[in-house]
Each structure stands twice: as C-alpha cells, then as structure tokens.
Design a protein around this motif. Structure first.
Motif, PDB file in Angstrom:
ATOM      1  N   ALA A  57      19.122  67.494  -5.611  1.00  0.00           N
ATOM      2  CA  ALA A  57      18.098  67.630  -6.655  1.00  0.00           C
ATOM      3  C   ALA A  57      16.963  68.537  -6.197  1.00  0.00           C
ATOM      4  N   ALA A  58      16.285  69.115  -7.163  1.00  0.00           N
ATOM      5  CA  ALA A  58      15.058  69.858  -6.866  1.00  0.00           C
ATOM      6  C   ALA A  58      13.902  68.872  -6.893  1.00  0.00           C
ATOM      7  N   THR A  59      12.983  69.012  -5.981  1.00  0.00           N
ATOM      8  CA  THR A  59      11.838  68.121  -5.929  1.00  0.00           C
ATOM      9  C   THR A  59      10.564  68.940  -5.884  1.00  0.00           C
ATOM     10  N   GLU A  60       9.521  68.420  -6.471  1.00  0.00           N
ATOM     11  CA  GLU A  60       8.251  69.137  -6.507  1.00  0.00           C
ATOM     12  C   GLU A  60       7.245  68.574  -5.515  1.00  0.00           C
ATOM     13  N   VAL A  61       7.682  67.615  -4.689  1.00  0.00           N
ATOM     14  CA  VAL A  61       6.790  67.033  -3.685  1.00  0.00           C
ATOM     15  C   VAL A  61       7.523  66.909  -2.357  1.00  0.00           C
ATOM     16  N   VAL A  62       6.748  66.904  -1.292  1.00  0.00           N
ATOM     17  CA  VAL A  62       7.269  66.519   0.019  1.00  0.00           C
ATOM     18  C   VAL A  62       6.596  65.202   0.388  1.00  0.00           C
ATOM     19  N   ARG A  63       7.368  64.319   1.017  1.00  0.00           N
ATOM     20  CA  ARG A  63       6.864  62.993   1.375  1.00  0.00           C
ATOM     21  C   ARG A  63       7.109  62.728   2.854  1.00  0.00           C
ATOM     22  N   THR A  64       6.103  62.190   3.505  1.00  0.00           N
ATOM     23  CA  THR A  64       6.246  61.737   4.882  1.00  0.00           C
ATOM     24  C   THR A  64       6.225  60.216   4.892  1.00  0.00           C
ATOM     25  N   ILE A  65       7.250  59.598   5.492  1.00  0.00           N
ATOM     26  CA  ILE A  65       7.291  58.149   5.584  1.00  0.00           C
ATOM     27  C   ILE A  65       6.194  57.681   6.537  1.00  0.00           C
ATOM     28  N   LYS A  66       5.321  56.846   6.038  1.00  0.00           N
ATOM     29  CA  LYS A  66       4.236  56.296   6.848  1.00  0.00           C
ATOM     30  C   LYS A  66       4.600  54.919   7.391  1.00  0.00           C
ATOM     31  N   LEU A  67       5.258  54.141   6.572  1.00  0.00           N
ATOM     32  CA  LEU A  67       5.653  52.789   6.953  1.00  0.00           C
ATOM     33  C   LEU A  67       6.903  52.419   6.173  1.00  0.00           C
ATOM     34  N   GLY A  68       7.867  51.806   6.847  1.00  0.00           N
ATOM     35  CA  GLY A  68       9.073  51.377   6.167  1.00  0.00           C
ATOM     36  C   GLY A  68      10.324  52.015   6.755  1.00  0.00           C
ATOM     37  N   THR A  69      11.474  51.545   6.287  1.00  0.00           N
ATOM     38  CA  THR A  69      12.765  52.011   6.787  1.00  0.00           C
ATOM     39  C   THR A  69      13.580  52.570   5.629  1.00  0.00           C
ATOM     40  N   VAL A  70      14.194  53.724   5.877  1.00  0.00           N
ATOM     41  CA  VAL A  70      14.896  54.459   4.822  1.00  0.00           C
ATOM     42  C   VAL A  70      16.273  54.876   5.322  1.00  0.00           C
ATOM     43  N   MET A  71      17.284  54.686   4.467  1.00  0.00           N
ATOM     44  CA  MET A  71      18.637  55.127   4.798  1.00  0.00           C
ATOM     45  C   MET A  71      18.908  56.478   4.155  1.00  0.00           C
ATOM     46  N   LEU A  72      19.412  57.417   4.941  1.00  0.00           N
ATOM     47  CA  LEU A  72      19.817  58.718   4.426  1.00  0.00           C
ATOM     48  C   LEU A  72      21.313  58.699   4.136  1.00  0.00           C
ATOM     49  N   THR A  73      21.709  59.326   3.034  1.00  0.00           N
ATOM     50  CA  THR A  73      23.119  59.379   2.649  1.00  0.00           C
ATOM     51  C   THR A  73      23.535  60.817   2.391  1.00  0.00           C
ATOM     52  N   ARG A  74      24.833  61.061   2.541  1.00  0.00           N
ATOM     53  CA  ARG A  74      25.375  62.393   2.286  1.00  0.00           C
ATOM     54  C   ARG A  74      26.704  62.241   1.565  1.00  0.00           C
ATOM     55  N   GLU A  75      26.875  62.994   0.495  1.00  0.00           N
ATOM     56  CA  GLU A  75      28.110  62.918  -0.282  1.00  0.00           C
ATOM     57  C   GLU A  75      29.242  63.620   0.452  1.00  0.00           C
ATOM     58  N   GLY A  76      30.389  62.945   0.556  1.00  0.00           N
ATOM     59  CA  GLY A  76      31.553  63.519   1.226  1.00  0.00           C
ATOM     60  C   GLY A  76      32.384  64.373   0.293  1.00  0.00           C
ATOM     61  N   ILE A  77      33.451  64.946   0.840  1.00  0.00           N
ATOM     62  CA  ILE A  77      34.297  65.822   0.021  1.00  0.00           C
ATOM     63  C   ILE A  77      35.054  65.031  -1.037  1.00  0.00           C
ATOM     64  N   ASP A  78      35.061  63.695  -0.893  1.00  0.00           N
ATOM     65  CA  ASP A  78      35.695  62.850  -1.907  1.00  0.00           C
ATOM     66  C   ASP A  78      34.721  62.421  -2.992  1.00  0.00           C
ATOM     67  N   GLY A  79      33.484  62.925  -2.906  1.00  0.00           N
ATOM     68  CA  GLY A  79      32.483  62.612  -3.923  1.00  0.00           C
ATOM     69  C   GLY A  79      31.742  61.307  -3.700  1.00  0.00           C
ATOM     70  N   VAL A  80      32.011  60.617  -2.586  1.00  0.00           N
ATOM     71  CA  VAL A  80      31.353  59.338  -2.293  1.00  0.00           C
ATOM     72  C   VAL A  80      30.189  59.565  -1.331  1.00  0.00           C
ATOM     73  N   ALA A  81      29.015  59.059  -1.691  1.00  0.00           N
ATOM     74  CA  ALA A  81      27.845  59.159  -0.816  1.00  0.00           C
ATOM     75  C   ALA A  81      27.889  58.042   0.211  1.00  0.00           C
TER      76      ALA A  81
END
Length: 235
Positions: A57-81
């Motif tokens: 997606a296109a985003t109009e903001v940048v965010r820096t995590i200050k507190l908390g835990t975040v999972m990053l995901t990446r879509e595979g060649i099978d279309g599953v993130a």
C-alpha cells in the motif's frame, strides 16, 4: 482492513526524553531539525490486533514504534502472508514512502502501544535531500534489514529451545529491557512455524532448566545460563 490509530497530544519537546529517540528517525536528527518537524509529529495509540501497515500500500505517514510489539508479515508466492519478524521500540514503518516506493511488509500489533507519526508531506523536498536526514534514514533502513536477517536465521537454528532463546534475545533488544513482555504463544508459534502447544511446553522446559525466569504470566527474563542452550545437545 487497516485501522488508523487515534491521534493524541503532539510530543513536541518530549523527543528529548523519549526512550526510543536513539533508534528513531526524528530522534536521531540534530535538535535544530527536530524543532522544524515538532509541529507535525503526533503520538498515536494502537491496540492489539490493529493493522498498522498493509503490504504493497501507499502510505502518507511514517511511524516510529515508541512502545509495544509488532509482527511484520510478507506475502509469499502462494499469496499467503506469513510472519517474518517481531519488532518493537524504534522500528520505523512506512519508510519506503520516502523513496516513492510502496510498503514492503505488513505490520500487525501484537500488543497495545504507541507510535510517533509524521506526515510525509511535512518533510518537504529540502529535508529529503538533506545529507544528515538521509544518513539517519539509511541508518534506520540498515537496522531494519539487519533485524529481518536476525529473524530469518532464528528459524534455521536446530531445535525449538534454541529458537525460543534467540527470539527472546531479539525481543529484549526490541523492547529495550531484560524482562521481556512475551507475545502470545500463538504469535511465537506463527513466526517460528510450530504449534502453540510446543511453544508453551518448551518455555516450561527452559524455565525448569534454569535458563528462563518467569516474572508473571506475560513477562520473562533469560538467566545468565541461557547461552548454554546453544551448546547443549538439544533436539
């Protein structure tokens, strides 16, 4: 569906005392440049389960995590993130927008937390060409690449005990604390490609072996002996 966190009070001079400032895109800038951006910075809250960033997606903001835990995901060649990393304090989301590129990973909140948000439009062409700003941006990107590489090698370690200890080390670094706030067993299982029952059982084994100290239901701390897990003959 992406949920936009609700804005709160602008942080202004709070950048000077923020615990995440040394790993933050704005916090790493000289104060004169921070002052210029202060009016545009908003501190926003997010909650467990919020989508903080959608891959592609296109985003109009940048965010820096200050507190908390975040999972990053990446879509595979099978279309599953699928999960590729768990990140925390200081991690920058939306940085590819500064290079006119879409987001490369999704981001899902594993806990409630806060992030500092800056509209890309507020940066202006002059700052995007500023060598000091670009150096800070590139440093942040290098940290992101390194963290993704760290998590990719975790899943190549032999045996779930080693994988979990390595994960807790990375989580401690991301949270800036020796006492780690644990993600759910489901989240850990997802990123390590195992089951939540296996995660729960192995955490108990690490605790029984003296390599892990449970503080409460959600917090744990590795003991000084935790590195023995990497040299022991474990399966």
């Amino acid at each position: 569906m992406t949920q936009t966190p609700a804005p709160s009070t602008p942080p202004s001079a709070r950048c000077l005392v923020c615990a995440a400032r040394l790993n933050c895109l704005i916090g790493g800038l000289p104060r004169a440049r921070q002052v210029r951006l202060d009016p545009w910075i908003s501190e926003v809250e997010f909650h467990k389960g919020d989508t903080l960033q959608a891959e592609g997606a296109a985003t109009e903001v940048v965010r820096t995590i200050k507190l908390g835990t975040v999972m990053l995901t990446r879509e595979g060649i099978d279309g599953v993130a699928r999960p590729v990393a768990i990140v925390g304090r200081g991690h920058l989301l939306g940085q590819w927008r500064l290079l006119d590129q879409p987001t490369q990973v999704g981001a899902l909140a594993l806990s409630s937390g806060r992030a500092c948000e800056l509209p890309v439009a507020s940066l202006g062409e002059s700052l995007l060409q500023d060598p000091v700003f670009l150096n800070t941006l590139h440093t942040g990107m290098a940290h992101t690449f390194a963290r993704l590489a760290d998590w990719s090698q975790v899943v190549r370690l032999r045996g779930l005990p080693r994988q979990l200890v390595a994960s807790l080390v990375l989580l401690g670094e991301a949270q800036g604390a020796s006492a780690v706030r644990l993600p759910s067993h489901v989240a850990l299982a997802a990123v390590l490609n195992t089951t939540r029952e296996s995660v729960a059982r192995t955490l108990r084994q690490l605790e029984t072996g003296g390599h892990l100290r449970r503080i409460d239901r959600w917090h744990a701390e590795l003991s000084r002996s935790h590195r023995e897990v990497f040299t022991n003959d474990l399966t």
